[in-house]
Design a protein around this motif. Structure first.
Motif, PDB file in Angstrom:
ATOM      1  N   ILE A   4     -22.701  20.002  -5.442  1.00  0.00           N
ATOM      2  CA  ILE A   4     -21.811  19.723  -6.569  1.00  0.00           C
ATOM      3  C   ILE A   4     -20.373  20.019  -6.145  1.00  0.00           C
ATOM      4  O   ILE A   4     -19.460  19.259  -6.431  1.00  0.00           O
ATOM      5  CB  ILE A   4     -22.200  20.582  -7.788  1.00  0.00           C
ATOM      6  N   GLU A   5     -20.222  21.113  -5.424  1.00  0.00           N
ATOM      7  CA  GLU A   5     -18.897  21.542  -4.982  1.00  0.00           C
ATOM      8  C   GLU A   5     -18.959  21.977  -3.527  1.00  0.00           C
ATOM      9  O   GLU A   5     -19.878  22.678  -3.116  1.00  0.00           O
ATOM     10  CB  GLU A   5     -18.409  22.706  -5.860  1.00  0.00           C
ATOM     11  N   ARG A  45     -26.328  23.696  -4.910  1.00  0.00           N
ATOM     12  CA  ARG A  45     -25.162  23.505  -5.766  1.00  0.00           C
ATOM     13  C   ARG A  45     -23.856  23.434  -4.966  1.00  0.00           C
ATOM     14  O   ARG A  45     -22.910  22.799  -5.381  1.00  0.00           O
ATOM     15  CB  ARG A  45     -25.042  24.639  -6.798  1.00  0.00           C
ATOM     16  N   TYR A  46     -23.813  24.116  -3.835  1.00  0.00           N
ATOM     17  CA  TYR A  46     -22.555  24.189  -3.100  1.00  0.00           C
ATOM     18  C   TYR A  46     -22.798  24.358  -1.602  1.00  0.00           C
ATOM     19  O   TYR A  46     -23.929  24.536  -1.143  1.00  0.00           O
ATOM     20  CB  TYR A  46     -21.674  25.337  -3.603  1.00  0.00           C
ATOM     21  N   THR A  47     -21.709  24.301  -0.863  1.00  0.00           N
ATOM     22  CA  THR A  47     -21.757  24.535   0.575  1.00  0.00           C
ATOM     23  C   THR A  47     -20.433  25.139   1.007  1.00  0.00           C
ATOM     24  O   THR A  47     -19.420  24.983   0.305  1.00  0.00           O
ATOM     25  CB  THR A  47     -22.013  23.218   1.339  1.00  0.00           C
ATOM     26  N   GLU A  48     -20.421  25.828   2.130  1.00  0.00           N
ATOM     27  CA  GLU A  48     -19.214  26.458   2.661  1.00  0.00           C
ATOM     28  C   GLU A  48     -18.969  25.937   4.070  1.00  0.00           C
ATOM     29  O   GLU A  48     -19.870  25.940   4.913  1.00  0.00           O
ATOM     30  CB  GLU A  48     -19.378  27.991   2.711  1.00  0.00           C
ATOM     31  N   ILE A  49     -17.731  25.490   4.324  1.00  0.00           N
ATOM     32  CA  ILE A  49     -17.353  24.983   5.637  1.00  0.00           C
ATOM     33  C   ILE A  49     -16.228  25.852   6.165  1.00  0.00           C
ATOM     34  O   ILE A  49     -15.199  26.029   5.509  1.00  0.00           O
ATOM     35  CB  ILE A  49     -16.917  23.510   5.550  1.00  0.00           C
ATOM     36  N   THR A  50     -16.405  26.407   7.350  1.00  0.00           N
ATOM     37  CA  THR A  50     -15.463  27.378   7.891  1.00  0.00           C
ATOM     38  C   THR A  50     -14.338  26.695   8.669  1.00  0.00           C
ATOM     39  O   THR A  50     -14.425  25.516   9.013  1.00  0.00           O
ATOM     40  CB  THR A  50     -16.183  28.374   8.823  1.00  0.00           C
ATOM     41  N   GLY A 110     -21.260  11.785  -2.628  1.00  0.00           N
ATOM     42  CA  GLY A 110     -21.172  12.001  -4.066  1.00  0.00           C
ATOM     43  C   GLY A 110     -20.814  13.411  -4.471  1.00  0.00           C
ATOM     44  O   GLY A 110     -21.033  13.805  -5.629  1.00  0.00           O
ATOM     45  N   VAL A 111     -20.253  14.212  -3.556  1.00  0.00           N
ATOM     46  CA  VAL A 111     -19.769  15.547  -3.919  1.00  0.00           C
ATOM     47  C   VAL A 111     -18.707  15.396  -5.005  1.00  0.00           C
ATOM     48  O   VAL A 111     -17.861  14.502  -4.942  1.00  0.00           O
ATOM     49  CB  VAL A 111     -19.191  16.273  -2.686  1.00  0.00           C
ATOM     50  N   LEU A 112     -18.737  16.255  -6.008  1.00  0.00           N
ATOM     51  CA  LEU A 112     -17.861  16.116  -7.165  1.00  0.00           C
ATOM     52  C   LEU A 112     -16.528  16.841  -7.004  1.00  0.00           C
ATOM     53  O   LEU A 112     -15.488  16.316  -7.366  1.00  0.00           O
ATOM     54  CB  LEU A 112     -18.574  16.615  -8.420  1.00  0.00           C
ATOM     55  N   GLU A 113     -16.573  18.055  -6.457  1.00  0.00           N
ATOM     56  CA  GLU A 113     -15.356  18.855  -6.349  1.00  0.00           C
ATOM     57  C   GLU A 113     -15.197  19.415  -4.943  1.00  0.00           C
ATOM     58  O   GLU A 113     -16.180  19.768  -4.287  1.00  0.00           O
ATOM     59  CB  GLU A 113     -15.369  20.019  -7.351  1.00  0.00           C
ATOM     60  N   LEU A 114     -13.951  19.500  -4.498  1.00  0.00           N
ATOM     61  CA  LEU A 114     -13.624  20.150  -3.235  1.00  0.00           C
ATOM     62  C   LEU A 114     -12.700  21.314  -3.535  1.00  0.00           C
ATOM     63  O   LEU A 114     -11.641  21.137  -4.151  1.00  0.00           O
ATOM     64  CB  LEU A 114     -12.936  19.180  -2.282  1.00  0.00           C
ATOM     65  N   ILE A 171     -12.337  15.828  -7.129  1.00  0.00           N
ATOM     66  CA  ILE A 171     -11.529  16.767  -7.901  1.00  0.00           C
ATOM     67  C   ILE A 171     -11.159  17.903  -6.952  1.00  0.00           C
ATOM     68  O   ILE A 171     -12.032  18.492  -6.307  1.00  0.00           O
ATOM     69  CB  ILE A 171     -12.312  17.307  -9.110  1.00  0.00           C
ATOM     70  N   VAL A 172      -9.881  18.235  -6.872  1.00  0.00           N
ATOM     71  CA  VAL A 172      -9.413  19.206  -5.878  1.00  0.00           C
ATOM     72  C   VAL A 172      -9.018  20.514  -6.555  1.00  0.00           C
ATOM     73  O   VAL A 172      -8.206  20.532  -7.487  1.00  0.00           O
ATOM     74  CB  VAL A 172      -8.221  18.645  -5.077  1.00  0.00           C
TER      75      VAL A 172
END
Length: 482
Positions: A134-135, A381-386, A180-184, A210-211
């Motif tokens: 989602i984000e 629901r989410y993911t983290e990119i370093t 289709g990710v909704l928010e960054l 959406i940023v």
């Protein structure tokens, strides 16, 4: 099909004929998922879980079909004819009144729409997790000009390898948007310390995301504010106490309290959507109520209260007991309501009865609801990119300082490959009740909570399958039945 999620922007009813062509209103985004689908309001950021019938119906509206075409397709073919023509028309009418759909002047192609629906539905139904986050959180830098004693990522910290380049970030954003990710959310460290911040935000906006940005106050000035406004960036600013001495002590940054208040005032005055973020912990719990009038005086109406968890620089002595935290949240919500402030906060185990002292809701075990009761890494629901292009399942896994929680490497794989094929993500998503150790193995609530946060279980016990350490469950507690 349930209509209870409708009612967001009620408008005067205008009759629709069977020949009327309709389409999804531009402020909404729809995504099909294994349980049905997600409907996202790009203006309010509200997210609604839909069953399969409602999701498929909204999917078809994106192709400028007539009500007659949609009704016939859904009542006779798609979904095995589970919905009657009258119920479909009634539901579409509700969507129209709520502003979710509108009339279209284009001429759609039913066969093409049904073909695409079938392909997407077959794909998402093969999953047991979200087809995309989602984000997504992109950490542009580990550099930070504050030294918060509870920082969950332990910023500033060293990179494991060279910093990602702008073209690499853009390629990842292309993938996220395509899935289709909704928010960054652009974060760090403090992302304002990265020279790429505005260009990344601008590119993400162009791609339809959406940023959001989580930034501290130290570098916010009128030039920064103008760039935030120009790129429609929603901003979250940390404020951890109602007075100078406490906030400056928690951030280990003298003068940060005054700079934060000035920055928030500047942002609000310029019209930036601002959220205040506060980490609830032992050090500020006794004065947290005093923050309500302060936040209101700043002109902020949204307050995100996060729970301190012992990862990164935080330790166990900084945490507060679950019951006490839930009680504080209840008091804060009651007080904030008087001032017109909305609070967002995680509430682990709010679905269990008075044994847990915070029983206000009934929760079913429908798959859509599990998105918000289970560990976000488990359902996707989410993911983290370093900054060095590693992918982690969640923010807490970043704070463990352990390479075994790296889900993938974007310098060797695409994000899509990692999302669907990462051994770590598969392991987390496929945890079953019989895999669990301790009380989770016998708990009849496991199907709802799924064992909650696996990273915290690992932090406490060194075991991915250990019981969730914050769970207060004891035999004899039952769900509310009224």
């Amino acid at each position: 099909m349930e209509n209870k999620y409708i009612g967001l922007c009620q408008r005067k009813k205008v009759s629709l004929s069977k020949k009327s062509r309709i389409t999804l209103s531009p402020e909404y985004t729809l995504r099909l998922e294994y349980f049905g689908g997600l409907l996202y309001n790009r203006i309010t950021h509200d997210l609604f879980a839909l069953n399969e019938s409602a999701a498929d119906m909204l999917f078809l509206t994106q192709y400028s079909l007539s009500i007659e075409e949609i009704t016939e397709a859904l009542s006779k073919g798609v979904n095995e004819g589970k919905d009657s023509a009258s119920s479909i028309i009634e539901f579409l009418d509700s969507l129209w009144i709520a502003g979710v759909i509108r009339k279209s002047e284009k001429l759609g192609n039913l066969n093409r729409a049904l073909s695409i629906l079938g392909k997407v539905r077959n794909f998402v139904n093969s999953l047991s997790y979200l087809s995309a986050p989602i984000e997504a959180f992109i950490h542009l830098t580990w550099s930070c000009n504050m030294r918060c004693g509870f920082c969950f990522v332990n910023a500033p910290r060293k990179l494991l390898r060279s910093q990602l380049a702008l073209h690499e970030i853009k390629r990842t954003i292309d993938e996220l948007a395509g899935m289709g990710v909704l928010e960054l959310t652009i974060t760090g460290g403090d992302p304002l310390l990265s020279p790429m911040f505005i260009e990344v935000a601008e590119y993400a906006k162009e791609k339809g995301l959406i940023v959001n940005a989580t930034i501290n106050s130290l570098l916010i000035n009128e030039n920064v504010v103008n760039e935030l406004i120009e790129n429609h960036i929603n901003v979250q600013v940390p404020l951890h106490g109602p007075a100078r001495e406490l906030h400056d002590e928690l951030t280990n940054t003298p003068g940060s309290f005054d700079k934060t208040l000035n920055a928030i005032t500047l942002l609000v005055k310029a019209g930036v959507n601002v959220t205040v973020a506060t980490t609830l912990q032992r050090a500020n719990k006794d004065v947290i109520l005093n923050m309500v009038p302060l936040i209101k005086s700043l002109g902020v109406n949204l307050w995100n209260i996060t729970e301190l968890k012992p990862v990164g620089r935080a330790n166990f002595s900084m945490t507060i007991p679950l019951y006490e935290r839930l009680g504080l949240l209840k008091e804060l919500e009651e007080e904030a309501k008087k001032y017109g402030i909305r609070i967002t906060a995680e509430r682990a185990f709010w679905f269990i009865n008075e044994c847990f002292k915070d029983l206000r809701h009934i929760l079913t075990t429908e798959e859509g609801h599990k998105l918000f009761t289970r560990c976000g890494a488990r359902v996707g629901r989410y993911t983290e990119i370093t900054p060095d292009r590693f992918v982690y399942p969640c923010d807490l896994s970043l704070g463990l300082g352990s390479n075994e929680f790296i889900a993938g490497d974007l310098r060797g794989q695409t994000f899509k490959e990692i999302w669907h094929s990462s051994p770590l993500l598969r392991k987390i998503r496929s945890i079953r009740k019989e895999d669990m150790h301790g009380k989770c193995r016998e708990c009849h609530y496991f199907d709802i909570c799924g064992g909650k946060c696996r990273v915290l279980a690992y932090k406490y016990y060194g075991d991915l399958y250990a019981p969730y350490p914050r769970c207060p469950y004891e035999p004899g507690c039952t769900l509310y039945d009224s």
